[in-house]
Write a protein that holds these residues in place. Structure first.
Motif, PDB file in Angstrom:
ATOM      1  N   GLU A 330      17.706 108.051  85.898  1.00  0.00           N
ATOM      2  CA  GLU A 330      16.605 106.734  85.463  1.00  0.00           C
ATOM      3  C   GLU A 330      17.270 105.549  85.338  1.00  0.00           C
ATOM      4  OE1 GLU A 330      14.551 107.657  81.914  1.00  0.00           O
ATOM      5  OE2 GLU A 330      13.450 109.287  82.783  1.00  0.00           O
ATOM      6  N   GLY A 336      12.266 100.026  85.742  1.00  0.00           N
ATOM      7  CA  GLY A 336      12.386 100.045  87.111  1.00  0.00           C
ATOM      8  C   GLY A 336      13.120  99.188  87.844  1.00  0.00           C
ATOM      9  N   GLU A 509      15.007 108.408  90.153  1.00  0.00           N
ATOM     10  CA  GLU A 509      15.032 106.981  90.501  1.00  0.00           C
ATOM     11  C   GLU A 509      16.475 106.691  91.136  1.00  0.00           C
ATOM     12  OE1 GLU A 509      12.162 104.491  87.730  1.00  0.00           O
ATOM     13  OE2 GLU A 509      14.231 104.801  86.979  1.00  0.00           O
TER      14      GLU A 509
END
Length: 566
Positions: A330, A336, A509
């Motif tokens: 992550e 993000g 991610e």
């Protein structure tokens, strides 16, 4: 008028004319042997030139010739001996008289020669597909199968077994044998990484020759006699050197198997992807075997310019970390990727020139180091890579345990000696002249930049694959990819630039570092980056002097790479 330059023509290759299944061919008189020395070409090699495969077990082009399995027996015809006039016997039409070989004591029975150990003679005729040759192969196969266990369904070699293949292609449908099979030890713990099933062994001795002549460890031999022959170590000493798993590769049957891969996956389910070993600066060519995004094995991929067909055990088993449960998956420091890249780009634009350092790990690809160098040039940053040194050996294992130290030097991230600027970076952080640090793929707390120093930074951007003390201190943590999860190139210690391909999808991610680095470079420098690895490599090759001199392109690298000047 300037004189025309004369190009030297390569020396003519001396050839021998022979016939293979009635087809007349010219083959080189001499062929390189396993050590690269020129030796007379053999019957087996002549058949290869003619496009005809001669089945074999003991022969291996990178090992000394043994000629003991007899699977490559071939019926041949030879010119007669010269008469008193010094000329060989001729037919009435003036052609050379060829006599098919027969047993001296039974002239009606054809005699075969060992294809891998019989040198060519001018005028020789090779009957590679004749009924006589086929009968010899059937007899040899039957003798090999007499005591072979019927356990193909549980054998790791199933799908890659030469005994299976040849029994279908060259064997008989029925056996004449009507006695009990000889039973030998099964699941013998030969060493820490190798298991032996003696019943499956066809005594080709490839493993013995490899350990003695290639690995320089005369550890294996044959004990007992007759049908009870078996491979063994001396006085049950463990078979333990850094190249033992190569014996499982070259074993033509399922006698020697890797403990790591044993009973893990059927080979016909595996997806194979060309890759490179990242265990050291040799960059051995490899094949990744994977299924459903799980990596099951590493195997050597032949490249005579780098590793031949071999690979060390430590490099081969250096893949388990890819699937570790504590992988960084992550983005941390922002919500993000889009937000993280935007925020980091904005902060880098405010960085004062000369107040930044970049530590680009020599485990990153050439393309990633090139992008980091672009950032460094724009922001006048100090750069370096962390050295990793260990023990090497006489064969493939290199003391430089980074896969891309050479690339780091050629691209300019590191100086002639990796790590020579790390102390200066640490001092710069301590006195406050370096306020921003970017770290890719290294735990700098193990190399002179303590956690206390990291706490003094205004901005610490870290990209890595596994957690460590440096990632714990990052203001922005960007999860990266293992080499098996992306494409790119490395430059090995001898200057060989080679590419590797993507075998797995990255978890969570995590992204290939070059993908988000080119966004950072574009945002920070204003230079348009390439969104494909091919375009990025070609751009880099046009700017890095060593690559530019060779006019490298992604396509020109091929499967085996290109060597540049160091």
């Amino acid at each position: 008028m300037a004189e025309e330059t004369k190009t030297e023509e390569p020396p003519a290759i001396e050839t021998i004319t022979v016939k293979v299944d009635g087809q007349e061919i010219d083959v080189p008189k001499l062929t390189p042997d396993w050590q690269g020395n020129l030796v007379p070409t053999t019957v087996l090699q002549a058949c290869e030139h003619a496009g005809i495969e001669i089945p074999h077990y003991c022969y291996h082009p990178k090992l000394p010739v043994a000629g003991n399995c007899r699977m490559c027996l071939v019926h041949v015809g030879m010119p007669g001996r010269p008469g008193p006039d010094g000329k060989p016997p001729m037919n009435e039409d003036g052609s050379l008289k060829i006599d098919p070989m027969v047993l001296p004591y039974e002239r009606s029975t054809p005699k075969g020669v060992i294809g891998c150990a019989t040198n060519l003679i001018p005028g020789m005729e090779i009957y590679a597909s004749s009924p006589e040759t086929k009968e010899m192969r059937e007899a040899v196969l039957e003798s090999l199968l007499i005591n072979h266990p019927l356990d193909c369904t549980i054998c790791d070699q199933a799908g890659e077994c030469k005994l299976q293949e040849y029994s279908v292609e060259h064997g008989q449908a029925e056996s004449q044998f009507a006695e009990y099979k000889v039973h030998k030890p099964k699941a013998v713990d030969l060493g820490p990484r190798i298991m032996l099933d003696a019943e499956r062994c066809v005594l080709c001795t490839r493993c013995i020759r490899f350990t003695k002549d290639i690995a320089d460890d005369d550890a294996l031999g044959i004990v007992n006699r007759g049908s009870y022959n078996t491979i063994a170590t001396f006085l049950d000493t463990p078979f333990d050197n850094n190249y033992t798993l190569n014996t499982a590769d070259i074993c033509p049957v399922g006698a020697l198997t890797s403990k790591d891969f044993r009973f893990q996956m059927r080979v016909w389910f595996l997806k194979e992807t060309d890759s490179l070993c990242t265990g050291c600066g040799t960059n051995c060519n490899t094949v990744i075997g994977s299924r459903e995004n799980t990596m099951y094995r590493y195997e050597p991929r032949e490249n005579d310019a780098v590793n031949g067909p071999w690979m060390c055990d430590s490099g081969r088993l250096n893949y388990k970390w890819i699937g570790r449960e504590d992988r960084l998956t992550e983005v941390q420091g922002a919500s993000g990727w889009a937000t993280a890249i935007t925020e980091i780009s904005g902060k880098l634009e405010e960085v004062e020139a000369g107040s930044m350092a970049i530590i680009g790990g020599a485990r990153q690809t050439n393309e990633e180091l090139y992008l980091l160098k672009k950032l460094a040039n724009k922001l006048e940053a100090v750069t370096d890579s962390v050295p990793r040194m260990g023990e090497g050996d006489h064969l493939l294992s290199c003391p430089d345990k980074n896969p891309n130290s050479t690339g780091s030097r050629l691209i300019g991230i590191a100086g002639e000696t990796l790590g020579s600027r790390l102390a200066d970076i640490a001092v710069g952080i301590e006195v406050g002249t370096i306020k921003t640090l970017i770290v890719f793929g290294d735990d700098v707390t193990q190399h002179g930049i303590s956690e206390a120093l990291l706490d003094q930074l205004d901005l610490l951007v870290v990209s890595d694959i596994l957690p460590n003390a440096t990632t714990a201190k990052a203001h922005y943590l960007l999860p990266g990819c293992a080499h098996a999860e992306k494409r790119g190139t490395f430059t090995n210690v001898k200057g060989r630039v080679q590419k590797f391909m993507k075998a797995l999808e990255a978890p969570g991610e995590a992204r290939a570092e070059w993908e988000f680095l080119h966004e950072l470079v574009e945002n920070t420098t204003g230079q348009n980056g390439y969104s494909t690895i091919e375009g990025l490599f070609n751009q880099m090759a046009g700017e890095v002097e060593a690559f530019k001199a060779k006019e490298l392109t992604w396509a020109a690298l091929g499967d085996t790479g290109v060597t540049v000047e160091l």
